[in-house]
Write a protein that holds these residues in place. Sequence first.
Motif, mmCIF file in Angstrom:
data_model
loop_
_atom_site.group_PDB
_atom_site.id
_atom_site.type_symbol
_atom_site.label_atom_id
_atom_site.label_comp_id
_atom_site.label_asym_id
_atom_site.label_seq_id
_atom_site.Cartn_x
_atom_site.Cartn_y
_atom_site.Cartn_z
ATOM 1 N N LYS A 166 60.152 59.188 87.476
ATOM 2 C CA LYS A 166 59.718 60.348 86.680
ATOM 3 C C LYS A 166 60.415 61.599 87.194
ATOM 4 O O LYS A 166 61.430 61.529 87.885
ATOM 5 C CB LYS A 166 58.203 60.496 86.760
ATOM 6 C CG LYS A 166 57.419 59.338 86.162
ATOM 7 C CD LYS A 166 55.912 59.571 86.276
ATOM 8 C CE LYS A 166 55.124 58.414 85.708
ATOM 9 N NZ LYS A 166 53.659 58.614 85.848
ATOM 10 N N ASN A 226 54.045 49.930 93.065
ATOM 11 C CA ASN A 226 54.273 51.265 92.522
ATOM 12 C C ASN A 226 55.439 51.962 93.196
ATOM 13 O O ASN A 226 55.699 51.765 94.374
ATOM 14 C CB ASN A 226 53.022 52.128 92.703
ATOM 15 C CG ASN A 226 51.916 51.699 91.775
ATOM 16 O OD1 ASN A 226 52.161 51.089 90.749
ATOM 17 N ND2 ASN A 226 50.695 52.010 92.136
ATOM 18 N N GLN A 245 64.519 62.036 85.098
ATOM 19 C CA GLN A 245 64.281 61.490 83.769
ATOM 20 C C GLN A 245 64.173 62.580 82.711
ATOM 21 O O GLN A 245 64.834 62.540 81.677
ATOM 22 C CB GLN A 245 63.000 60.646 83.777
ATOM 23 C CG GLN A 245 62.309 60.459 82.444
ATOM 24 C CD GLN A 245 63.162 59.715 81.421
ATOM 25 O OE1 GLN A 245 64.152 59.092 81.770
ATOM 26 N NE2 GLN A 245 62.774 59.779 80.159
ATOM 27 N N ASP A 246 63.362 63.604 83.004
ATOM 28 C CA ASP A 246 63.057 64.620 81.995
ATOM 29 C C ASP A 246 64.295 65.392 81.551
ATOM 30 O O ASP A 246 64.407 65.784 80.384
ATOM 31 C CB ASP A 246 62.009 65.600 82.531
ATOM 32 C CG ASP A 246 60.683 64.918 82.845
ATOM 33 O OD1 ASP A 246 60.445 63.828 82.285
ATOM 34 O OD2 ASP A 246 59.907 65.470 83.640
ATOM 35 N N ASN A 301 59.439 50.825 80.389
ATOM 36 C CA ASN A 301 58.568 51.749 79.672
ATOM 37 C C ASN A 301 57.111 51.516 80.081
ATOM 38 O O ASN A 301 56.275 51.111 79.288
ATOM 39 C CB ASN A 301 58.750 51.551 78.167
ATOM 40 C CG ASN A 301 58.169 52.715 77.377
ATOM 41 O OD1 ASN A 301 57.949 53.782 77.915
ATOM 42 N ND2 ASN A 301 57.936 52.493 76.105
ATOM 43 N N ASN A 302 56.860 51.772 81.368
ATOM 44 C CA ASN A 302 55.527 51.577 81.933
ATOM 45 C C ASN A 302 55.265 52.740 82.884
ATOM 46 O O ASN A 302 55.962 52.913 83.876
ATOM 47 C CB ASN A 302 55.463 50.239 82.682
ATOM 48 C CG ASN A 302 54.063 49.939 83.194
ATOM 49 O OD1 ASN A 302 53.383 50.808 83.742
ATOM 50 N ND2 ASN A 302 53.639 48.697 83.043
ATOM 51 N N ASP A 303 54.283 53.534 82.574
ATOM 52 C CA ASP A 303 54.048 54.781 83.297
ATOM 53 C C ASP A 303 53.758 54.572 84.768
ATOM 54 O O ASP A 303 54.041 55.431 85.596
ATOM 55 C CB ASP A 303 52.882 55.536 82.644
ATOM 56 C CG ASP A 303 52.714 56.941 83.216
ATOM 57 O OD1 ASP A 303 53.611 57.770 82.987
ATOM 58 O OD2 ASP A 303 51.699 57.179 83.893
ATOM 59 N N ALA A 304 53.226 53.417 85.134
ATOM 60 C CA ALA A 304 52.811 53.199 86.521
ATOM 61 C C ALA A 304 53.982 52.991 87.465
ATOM 62 O O ALA A 304 53.864 53.246 88.655
ATOM 63 C CB ALA A 304 51.874 51.986 86.591
ATOM 64 N N TYR A 305 55.111 52.520 86.962
ATOM 65 C CA TYR A 305 56.175 52.074 87.861
ATOM 66 C C TYR A 305 57.497 52.825 87.703
ATOM 67 O O TYR A 305 58.342 52.795 88.575
ATOM 68 C CB TYR A 305 56.446 50.579 87.652
ATOM 69 C CG TYR A 305 55.201 49.742 87.710
ATOM 70 C CD1 TYR A 305 54.416 49.738 88.856
ATOM 71 C CD2 TYR A 305 54.797 48.973 86.629
ATOM 72 C CE1 TYR A 305 53.271 48.991 88.917
ATOM 73 C CE2 TYR A 305 53.646 48.219 86.687
ATOM 74 C CZ TYR A 305 52.888 48.226 87.834
ATOM 75 O OH TYR A 305 51.746 47.486 87.913
ATOM 76 N N ARG A 306 57.720 53.468 86.592
ATOM 77 C CA ARG A 306 59.045 54.021 86.310
ATOM 78 C C ARG A 306 59.310 55.309 87.077
ATOM 79 O O ARG A 306 58.397 55.980 87.537
ATOM 80 C CB ARG A 306 59.196 54.284 84.815
ATOM 81 C CG ARG A 306 58.221 55.314 84.239
ATOM 82 C CD ARG A 306 58.469 55.506 82.754
ATOM 83 N NE ARG A 306 57.501 56.392 82.133
ATOM 84 C CZ ARG A 306 57.582 57.712 82.122
ATOM 85 N NH1 ARG A 306 58.599 58.301 82.735
ATOM 86 N NH2 ARG A 306 56.677 58.450 81.520
ATOM 87 N N GLN A 317 56.447 59.222 92.255
ATOM 88 C CA GLN A 317 57.437 59.096 91.179
ATOM 89 C C GLN A 317 58.033 60.432 90.757
ATOM 90 O O GLN A 317 59.249 60.550 90.577
ATOM 91 C CB GLN A 317 56.780 58.422 89.964
ATOM 92 C CG GLN A 317 56.303 57.003 90.232
ATOM 93 C CD GLN A 317 55.134 56.642 89.353
ATOM 94 O OE1 GLN A 317 54.024 57.100 89.568
ATOM 95 N NE2 GLN A 317 55.371 55.828 88.345
ATOM 96 N N ASN A 353 58.446 46.107 89.743
ATOM 97 C CA ASN A 353 57.271 46.664 89.085
ATOM 98 C C ASN A 353 55.957 46.144 89.634
ATOM 99 O O ASN A 353 54.907 46.660 89.297
ATOM 100 C CB ASN A 353 57.318 46.408 87.578
ATOM 101 C CG ASN A 353 56.955 44.974 87.219
ATOM 102 O OD1 ASN A 353 57.528 44.022 87.748
ATOM 103 N ND2 ASN A 353 56.005 44.803 86.324
#
Length: 507
Positions: free
Chosen positions: A373, A335, A377-378, A366-371, A339, A332
Amino acid sequence: MSHTLDEILIGYVNNKEFADLKFVVGKKKSIFYAHKFFLSLVSTYWRNVLYSEGWETRLTRALTEIYLPELEPRIFRSFLQFVYTRSVEIKGDLVFELRDIAKKYEIEELFKYCDEAFQKSLDNENCIKYYEYSCENKLEKWKDASIKYILDRSVSILKNHDCFTEARKETVLTVLKLKKLYAFEIDIVKSLINWSKRQKQKYYQNDERMQLKDILIEFKPLIKLGFLDFNGLEQVSNIGLYSPTIIFNAMMDLTKKYKVVVRPLTRSGAGIEDLKVLLLANCRRGQERVEHIKELVMTTGIQNVDIMNCSNQAPSYDEMLKYDAIVLRNRNAENLHNQVELGNDLAQYVEAGKGVVIIAINTLINNDAYRIKGRLQDEEFIPLQFGERVQQDSRELGEVLVPEHEIMSGVNSFKTKDYAHLIGTHDVRGGTIIAKWSNGFPLITEKTKEENFGTVVCLNFHPCSTKITSDCGKVWLENTDGGKIIANSVTYVGMKWHNKQKQQQQK
């Protein structure tokens, strides 16, 4: 019709009206008109020359002619535009030339302008030239920016033959020594062959076979190539620069000298040793930790593992398809590159029947910058919900819910040094929990979203052992079976793809 000051000034660039200077530039003696006042405003050099004692008295009734045969007209035209407007479009090598003029003519504003333009104009075509120029002129900021650009785009730069093949030998050595250079090994070999063909008269013997052998042997310590199959040999043998026989023989000499394992060409689904794995990984504490994961993956017999830095770049979907399994490990502190796009391509990769192993720590934080996407995931391909990263006193293998599972083969114990480091969630999103931590949190989970899809496995623990770092409490003890869990997981998802291929061939 009124005009702005900028429009008025640009109208006087190379305009004979009111001009008191006539420059004769280049070998073809191109003529440019200018005005002493404007030049003296920006340049200490020209102020001293044009208004030195005796100059005006000799040439008061005629244009002062100045000869500059060493400059190219296109360079001087851009220089004049900056003199009058304080701006100019800079492309390619123009930034070098204008900076040299700024130095010669003592124009501080142009110096600063070139520094800004350098950062904006870096691209795959010029980054190596920019690096070499910055080394020659001891420009540390330019050098650092060039190296960062090369690292961030190493795969595409290696494939950009015009850029890479024109590099000096010392530059190629520097690039290959970069600790965070992640690229496909076969692409590095192909790029070196391209480079050697362009540079052979400068650095190597004229005999093509000996010359190619020399370069491959010289650069081999900088390439992590420990394994090569005949598919790879075929790729480099057909690039058209040397005859296929010369390349093939040189590669075989290389494999003998460095004991590189060469596999015969085999059909899809032959065995574990045929699996091709891509490790998408980064780690702010050094490449040796990523290499450690690679070694663990290879312990079950997998011999072909490529590494790509997932903070700097991401493979295209077509590049992914070359591999039977992908391991994703994101740290983390850096970046995750693209993503959403990466998540979409991985989902499509799984839909094609191939497998992914996700190291959950940070990748599923649960961190938008690193997870991760995108669709992966969706659309719930992943068998573990995002959660907070937590530390727990409980630090060992707990209940094994599927003891006969292939991932648990040979796994008798698992224990961390001081504490459990995990994504604190119990939600497996319709997946299967294979094993838990002793505190009840999921340790190993898997999910095959639809019958013909590949499998995604989540490993909810830190991937490194005390072998690589003993000063960190969250790593697992080397004498326990964390390595087997990682290697078995990759083998499991990869062989599922191979076995499906076998079944289809038998039908």
